[in-house]
Scaffold this active site. Sequence first.
Site, PDB file in Angstrom:
ATOM      1  CE1 TYR A   1      22.153  23.435  39.447  1.00 40.92           C
ATOM      2  CE2 TYR A   1      23.160  25.592  39.664  1.00 40.92           C
ATOM      3  CZ  TYR A   1      22.438  24.543  40.203  1.00 40.92           C
ATOM      4  OH  TYR A   1      21.991  24.627  41.499  1.00 40.92           O
TER       5      TYR A   1
ATOM      6  CG  PHE B   1      12.409  27.064  44.276  1.00 42.31           C
ATOM      7  CD1 PHE B   1      12.697  27.041  42.933  1.00 42.31           C
ATOM      8  CD2 PHE B   1      11.169  26.573  44.692  1.00 42.31           C
ATOM      9  CE1 PHE B   1      11.794  26.532  42.018  1.00 42.31           C
ATOM     10  CE2 PHE B   1      10.256  26.064  43.787  1.00 42.31           C
ATOM     11  CZ  PHE B   1      10.575  26.047  42.445  1.00 42.31           C
TER      12      PHE B   1
ATOM     13  N   GLY C   1       9.720  31.965  39.901  1.00 42.17           N
ATOM     14  CA  GLY C   1       8.888  32.970  39.222  1.00 42.17           C
ATOM     15  C   GLY C   1       7.434  32.963  39.678  1.00 42.17           C
TER      16      GLY C   1
HETATM   17  N1  LIG Z   1      21.026  23.593  46.051  1.00 43.69           N
HETATM   18  C1  LIG Z   1      20.076  23.176  45.255  1.00 43.69           C
HETATM   19  O1  LIG Z   1      19.665  22.019  45.282  1.00 43.69           O
HETATM   20  C2  LIG Z   1      19.491  24.132  44.266  1.00 43.69           C
HETATM   21  C3  LIG Z   1      18.321  23.801  43.550  1.00 43.69           C
HETATM   22  C4  LIG Z   1      17.809  24.734  42.655  1.00 43.69           C
HETATM   23  C5  LIG Z   1      18.439  25.952  42.485  1.00 43.69           C
HETATM   24  N2  LIG Z   1      19.581  26.249  43.182  1.00 43.69           N
HETATM   25  C6  LIG Z   1      20.263  27.555  43.055  1.00 43.69           C
HETATM   26  O2  LIG Z   1      19.337  28.556  43.412  1.00 43.69           O
HETATM   27  C7  LIG Z   1      19.241  29.531  42.378  1.00 43.69           C
HETATM   28  C8  LIG Z   1      17.829  30.092  42.353  1.00 43.69           C
HETATM   29  O3  LIG Z   1      16.879  29.045  42.243  1.00 43.69           O
HETATM   30  P1  LIG Z   1      15.865  28.911  41.024  1.00 43.69           P
HETATM   31  O4  LIG Z   1      16.455  29.483  39.795  1.00 43.69           O
HETATM   32  O5  LIG Z   1      15.398  27.520  40.987  1.00 43.69           O
HETATM   33  O6  LIG Z   1      14.616  29.727  41.491  1.00 43.69           O
HETATM   34  P2  LIG Z   1      14.211  31.280  41.558  1.00 43.69           P
HETATM   35  O7  LIG Z   1      15.412  32.144  41.666  1.00 43.69           O
HETATM   36  O8  LIG Z   1      13.185  31.321  42.620  1.00 43.69           O
HETATM   37  O9  LIG Z   1      13.453  31.512  40.189  1.00 43.69           O
HETATM   38  C9  LIG Z   1      14.098  31.661  38.972  1.00 43.69           C
HETATM   39  C10 LIG Z   1      13.004  31.755  37.912  1.00 43.69           C
HETATM   40  O10 LIG Z   1      12.203  32.885  38.170  1.00 43.69           O
HETATM   41  C11 LIG Z   1      12.110  33.707  37.014  1.00 43.69           C
HETATM   42  N3  LIG Z   1      12.316  35.097  37.473  1.00 43.69           N
HETATM   43  C12 LIG Z   1      13.423  35.618  38.051  1.00 43.69           C
HETATM   44  N4  LIG Z   1      13.245  36.916  38.316  1.00 43.69           N
HETATM   45  C13 LIG Z   1      11.995  37.225  37.884  1.00 43.69           C
HETATM   46  C14 LIG Z   1      11.238  38.417  37.871  1.00 43.69           C
HETATM   47  N5  LIG Z   1      11.732  39.550  38.368  1.00 43.69           N
HETATM   48  N6  LIG Z   1       9.983  38.377  37.346  1.00 43.69           N
HETATM   49  C15 LIG Z   1       9.472  37.220  36.843  1.00 43.69           C
HETATM   50  N7  LIG Z   1      10.150  36.047  36.817  1.00 43.69           N
HETATM   51  C16 LIG Z   1      11.401  36.056  37.336  1.00 43.69           C
HETATM   52  C17 LIG Z   1      13.218  33.273  36.091  1.00 43.69           C
HETATM   53  O11 LIG Z   1      12.789  33.323  34.759  1.00 43.69           O
HETATM   54  P3  LIG Z   1      13.567  34.281  33.709  1.00 43.69           P
HETATM   55  O12 LIG Z   1      14.815  33.552  33.341  1.00 43.69           O
HETATM   56  O13 LIG Z   1      12.583  34.418  32.592  1.00 43.69           O
HETATM   57  O14 LIG Z   1      13.823  35.569  34.409  1.00 43.69           O
HETATM   58  C18 LIG Z   1      13.505  31.858  36.527  1.00 43.69           C
HETATM   59  O15 LIG Z   1      12.789  30.947  35.715  1.00 43.69           O
HETATM   60  C19 LIG Z   1      19.629  28.765  41.112  1.00 43.69           C
HETATM   61  O16 LIG Z   1      20.084  29.622  40.084  1.00 43.69           O
HETATM   62  C20 LIG Z   1      20.725  27.875  41.644  1.00 43.69           C
HETATM   63  O17 LIG Z   1      21.951  28.586  41.686  1.00 43.69           O
HETATM   64  C21 LIG Z   1      20.095  25.347  44.069  1.00 43.69           C
END
Ligand SMILES: NC(=O)c1ccc[n+]([C@@H]2O[C@H](COP(=O)([O-])OP(=O)(O)OC[C@H]3O[C@@H](n4cnc5c(N)ncnc54)[C@H](OP(=O)(O)O)[C@@H]3O)[C@@H](O)[C@H]2O)c1
Length: 330
Positions: A107, A252, A257
């Site tokens: 990351y 995710f 979002g």
């Molecule tokens: N193992 C894997 O292969 C893998 C892959 C992807 C991710 N991950 C892990 O999983 C975690 C979460 O996944 P993710 O970040 O892809 O997806 P997520 O948590 O589903 O979505 C994050 C996104 O949603 C927005 N968001 C968050 N809270 C919100 C709210 N209350 N209202 C509106 N928008 C909101 C954020 O934008 P803002 O910044 O504008 O709030 C961000 O762009 C990552 O941080 C990572 O640690 C692991």
Amino acid sequence: MDVFFCNAACVALLQREEKFDTSVLIVGKGKHMQNHTSAVPRNQAPAKKSGEFLIGDDLRVTRLGFGAMRITGDGIWGEPAGRAEAVRVLRRAVELGINFIDTADSYGPGVSEEIIAEALHPYPNGLVIATKGGYVRPGPNQWVENGKPEHLRSACEGSLRRLRLDRIDLYQLHRIDPKVPAEDQLGTLRDLQAQGKIKYIGLSEVSVRQIQHARTIVPIVSVQNRYSVTDRGSEDVLEYCEKEKMGFIPWFPLAAGRVSSSESPIGRIAARWKASPSQLALAWLLARSPVILPIPGTSRVEHLEENVAAAELKVDVNKWQELDRMARAS
Ligand SMILES: NC(=O)c1ccc[n+]([C@@H]2O[C@H](COP(=O)([O-])OP(=O)(O)OC[C@H]3O[C@@H](n4cnc5c(N)ncnc54)[C@H](OP(=O)(O)O)[C@@H]3O)[C@@H](O)[C@H]2O)c1
């Protein structure tokens, strides 16, 4: 004491009474949050209301965690647009009772781990930082598996250095690289564990068969697969983790979002329940299984606070069925 949903007059009264820390008042700005505010009582760590889970034998974490992938630049590449806000997000997460943070060497690359150390080192007791190795990054939005033993060894050393740790509590193989025998990849992690550089080992994006095979090589304590109220592709893996008492870390969880929109099916149901769509999606995950550890990611304190308030949301189980039906149809 649970989250309060109240209108502006109610908020003013709470502030006047000084019973609530106004810095933790969560005032929704989206359509779905209009006229609804949640106030978190002073000195409380609301994330703790999500309950606890024991990773391995001794890492007791608050179930609602934080994903630190979004505190990087566009394409999960380079510096975030607001580094100071990223530092605030991490510190606020800990204040709100989160003690499980997920990251990866890829990351940024390196940026997320560096900001975690800048914000939180020396780490408070009980903070568990889970990182991952197994990807290289040629550029923004590009992810290439590399499970070669020499790469995994140097990735682990890099994470230890950036996170300023002697040992990583939970080290996850980001992907099982199909170009390298799984035995070599997991054997390398087993060696790093024997050297004391890793405490526990987890997997990411795997099938039940892959978990079963990995467990013949090394003990596995957690699995991180894509899963959310609208994305149930890993239901069999979740059920396996539940049976084996392994942590299931859904990435995710908010579909980046998309479930947060008031126009989404979840958004329409959430409006009736006086919660935000993100809160409802996270509360659903917490209710779905006691082994689920959601790690919603955000780069903004405002979204973090909104998401953490999901830990206090209690919804009638019959209404979950409605959510279930709508989410599956969406
Ligand atoms: N193992 C894997 O292969 C893998 C892959 C992807 C991710 N991950 C892990 O999983 C975690 C979460 O996944 P993710 O970040 O892809 O997806 P997520 O948590 O589903 O979505 C994050 C996104 O949603 C927005 N968001 C968050 N809270 C919100 C709210 N209350 N209202 C509106 N928008 C909101 C954020 O934008 P803002 O910044 O504008 O709030 C961000 O762009 C990552 O941080 C990572 O640690 C692991």
